[in-house]
Every structure is written in structure tokens, then in C-alpha cells.
Design an enzyme around this catalytic site. Structure first.
Site, mmCIF file in Angstrom:
data_model
loop_
_atom_site.group_PDB
_atom_site.id
_atom_site.type_symbol
_atom_site.label_atom_id
_atom_site.label_comp_id
_atom_site.label_asym_id
_atom_site.label_seq_id
_atom_site.Cartn_x
_atom_site.Cartn_y
_atom_site.Cartn_z
ATOM 1 N N GLY A 1 0.782 -1.243 0.000
ATOM 2 C CA GLY A 1 0.000 0.000 0.000
ATOM 3 C C GLY A 1 0.811 1.288 0.000
ATOM 4 O O GLY A 1 0.346 2.317 -0.468
ATOM 5 N N ASP B 1 1.112 3.611 4.936
ATOM 6 C CA ASP B 1 0.020 4.251 4.219
ATOM 7 C C ASP B 1 -1.096 4.640 5.196
ATOM 8 O O ASP B 1 -1.449 5.796 5.316
ATOM 9 C CB ASP B 1 -0.507 3.342 3.091
ATOM 10 C CG ASP B 1 -0.774 1.914 3.538
ATOM 11 O OD1 ASP B 1 -0.600 1.593 4.739
ATOM 12 O OD2 ASP B 1 -1.164 1.091 2.684
ATOM 13 N N ASP C 1 -4.775 1.693 11.072
ATOM 14 C CA ASP C 1 -6.163 1.398 11.402
ATOM 15 C C ASP C 1 -6.212 0.926 12.856
ATOM 16 O O ASP C 1 -6.153 1.735 13.767
ATOM 17 C CB ASP C 1 -6.642 0.349 10.396
ATOM 18 C CG ASP C 1 -8.134 0.107 10.423
ATOM 19 O OD1 ASP C 1 -8.882 1.065 10.617
ATOM 20 O OD2 ASP C 1 -8.549 -1.052 10.230
HETATM 21 P P1 IMP Z 1 -3.991 -2.215 11.059
HETATM 22 O O1 IMP Z 1 -3.043 -3.310 11.457
HETATM 23 O O2 IMP Z 1 -5.406 -2.525 11.467
HETATM 24 O O3 IMP Z 1 -3.562 -0.852 11.551
HETATM 25 O O4 IMP Z 1 -4.064 -2.217 9.471
HETATM 26 C C1 IMP Z 1 -3.108 -1.608 8.702
HETATM 27 C C2 IMP Z 1 -3.123 -2.162 7.281
HETATM 28 O O5 IMP Z 1 -4.432 -2.599 6.881
HETATM 29 C C3 IMP Z 1 -2.728 -1.083 6.311
HETATM 30 O O6 IMP Z 1 -1.332 -1.060 6.118
HETATM 31 C C4 IMP Z 1 -3.521 -1.440 5.068
HETATM 32 O O7 IMP Z 1 -2.822 -2.375 4.274
HETATM 33 C C5 IMP Z 1 -4.774 -2.092 5.600
HETATM 34 N N1 IMP Z 1 -5.871 -1.108 5.738
HETATM 35 C C6 IMP Z 1 -6.343 -0.570 6.883
HETATM 36 N N2 IMP Z 1 -7.343 0.291 6.648
HETATM 37 C C7 IMP Z 1 -7.497 0.316 5.298
HETATM 38 C C8 IMP Z 1 -8.385 1.034 4.420
HETATM 39 O O8 IMP Z 1 -9.225 1.855 4.819
HETATM 40 N N3 IMP Z 1 -8.248 0.791 3.087
HETATM 41 C C9 IMP Z 1 -7.324 -0.084 2.580
HETATM 42 N N4 IMP Z 1 -6.477 -0.772 3.372
HETATM 43 C C10 IMP Z 1 -6.564 -0.580 4.713
#
Ligand code: IMP
Ligand code: MG
Length: 209
Positions: A64, A120, A123
Site C-alpha cells: 500500500g 500508508d 487502522d
Molecule cells: P492495522 O493493522 O489494522 O492498523 O491495518 C493496517 C493495514 O491494513 C494497512 O497497512 C492497510 O494495508 C490495511 N488497511 C487498513 N485500513 C485500510 C483502508 O481503509 N483501506 C485499505 N487498506 C486498509
């Protein structure tokens, strides 16, 4: 006798530049291309000041981050190096738990280096927490995070983000490197998908019209 290469499809300049098949799936543009470019330039300028003389290593998380990284490094005016890692997350519920594993590790030693971790979007923070813990054991001089998009309302852990591009609501976004089912990464802006684009059963790409 020279063989002529036939194009796959009849093409015109108009059809080559037409991204309406992707744009039609977007319900709302959250951040325009111009807004992204302006903010990335600001981040690059700030990083250039903060890391002057430190020869930082920027570590991006594939896939991403590839577009953000490409624009960010071009707005940085001091010497830097780049490297990339890739991870996969799997488990019973990808949103709340799961196992994180490196599928591509760094090729650079980070011991004693000033490392700026480039993401990128953050979340839940689960992936970032895992990666930071792993990188910290390798004894960098300093390890900080730059995230283009930050969705703090989805956060499960308290994480320190040194540079944030945009704070966003807890919505799933696509574009500027971010995908849904590997699509939409090539849109130059960031938007939210229409409901039907998410639920619709996708045809294999080659049979799509
Ligand atoms: P986390 O571990 O939940 O913080 O997720 C992070 C990863 O999930 C990012 O590096 C993205 O690859 C993916 N991700 C999280 N939110 C989104 C979104 O809104 N759109 C697309 N990919 C996302
Ligand atoms: Mg993804």
C-alpha cells in the site's frame, strides 16, 4: 520478415486515459489529488529539516505504501536511503486479532540508524505494533513513524505517530496505493467505495467488460 505485434485491444488516447471504470465505484472523494500532493510536500519538507545530517533510512510497508513513498522521497531534500518490508496478517478475525508474519524482511541493517517507518494507513495499529516491536530489537538509534492516513477511532493500541498526513474517520478507503481486493491502488485521490462495489461478486478480470 518482421512480425508485427498486434495490440491486445483497439486503443485510442482517450481510452488509455479513461479511468471511469474505477471512478464509477467511488461514492465519495475524501481527499483530492491536489490535497494529497500538498500535504506530502509538507511532510517531506518537515522530514528534511528534522533529519538533516542524520542520513535516515525510510522503511516502507508494502504494498500500500508504494505510491506515498515514491512521492514522499521526492519531496525530501536531504540524503536518505529506502528499504521495504512486507507482512501478512491472518487469524480468526483480521480486525481484532490474528498473527502477523514478515513475508519480506529488510535488506539493510538498522543498527545505529535513524529509521523512519512509513505507513500508508494505520487502522487498528496491530500490524504497526508488531513491526515496531520487531524493529526495536535490532537497536536502531531512533525509530519513528510517518503515516499518511491515520484512523485513530479504530485504534486498539496506544501508538506514537511522529508524522501524520491526514486524520480520517473510521471508514474503509481506497486510492493512492490503498486497495480493495487489489483494486483502486492507481487512483490518484482517496475515496470511499459504493456499497455495490464492495458486495458485488467480481468477475475474473479478463472476462470483465
Ligand atoms: P492495522 O493493522 O489494522 O492498523 O491495518 C493496517 C493495514 O491494513 C494497512 O497497512 C492497510 O494495508 C490495511 N488497511 C487498513 N485500513 C485500510 C483502508 O481503509 N483501506 C485499505 N487498506 C486498509
Ligand atoms: Mg491492503
Amino acid at each position: 520478415m518482421s512480425e508485427k505485434t498486434e495490440p491486445l485491444l483497439p486503443r485510442s488516447v482517450d481510452s488509455i486515459n479513461d479511468n471511469s471504470a474505477l471512478v464509477n465505484d467511488i461514492a465519495e472523494v475524501l481527499i483530492t489529488e491536489e490535497e494529497i500532493q500538498a500535504r506530502v510536500a509538507e511532510l517531506g519538507a518537515q522530514i528534511s529539516v528534522d533529519y538533516a545530517g542524520l542520513n535516515p533510512l525510510l522503511v516502507g510497508v508494502l504494498r500500500g505504501v508504494f505510491i506515498f513513498m515514491a512521492d514522499l522521497v521526492r519531496s525530501i531534500t536531504i540524503p536518505i536511503s529506502v528499504d521495504f518490508i512486507s507482512i501478512t496478517r491472518y487469524g480468526p478475525s483480521t480486525r481484532t486479532q490474528g498473527v502477523v508474519r514478515f513475508t519480506k524482511d529488510l535488506e539493510t541493517s538498522i543498527q545505529g540508524r535513524h529509521v523512519l517507518f512509513v505507513e500508508d494507513v494505520i487502522d487498528t495499529g496491530l500490524s504497526l505494533r508488531y513491526m515496531l516491536r520487531s524493529l526495536e530489537t535490532r537497536e536502531p538509534a531512533n525509530l519513528r513513524v510517518c503515516a499518511l492516513f491515520n484512523k485513530p477511532r479504530a485504534r486498539l493500541f496506544d501508538l506514537d505517530i511522529a508524522y501524520t498526513g491526514f486524520v480520517l474517520p473510521d471508514k474503509f478507503i481506497v486510492g493512492y496505493g490503498l486497495d480493495y481486493d487489489e483494486r483502486y491502488r492507481n487512483l490518484p485521490f482517496v475515496g470511499v467505495l459504493k456499497e455495490e462495489a464492495i458486495t458485488e461478486q467480481r468477475l475474473p478480470v479478463r472476462t470483465q467488460t
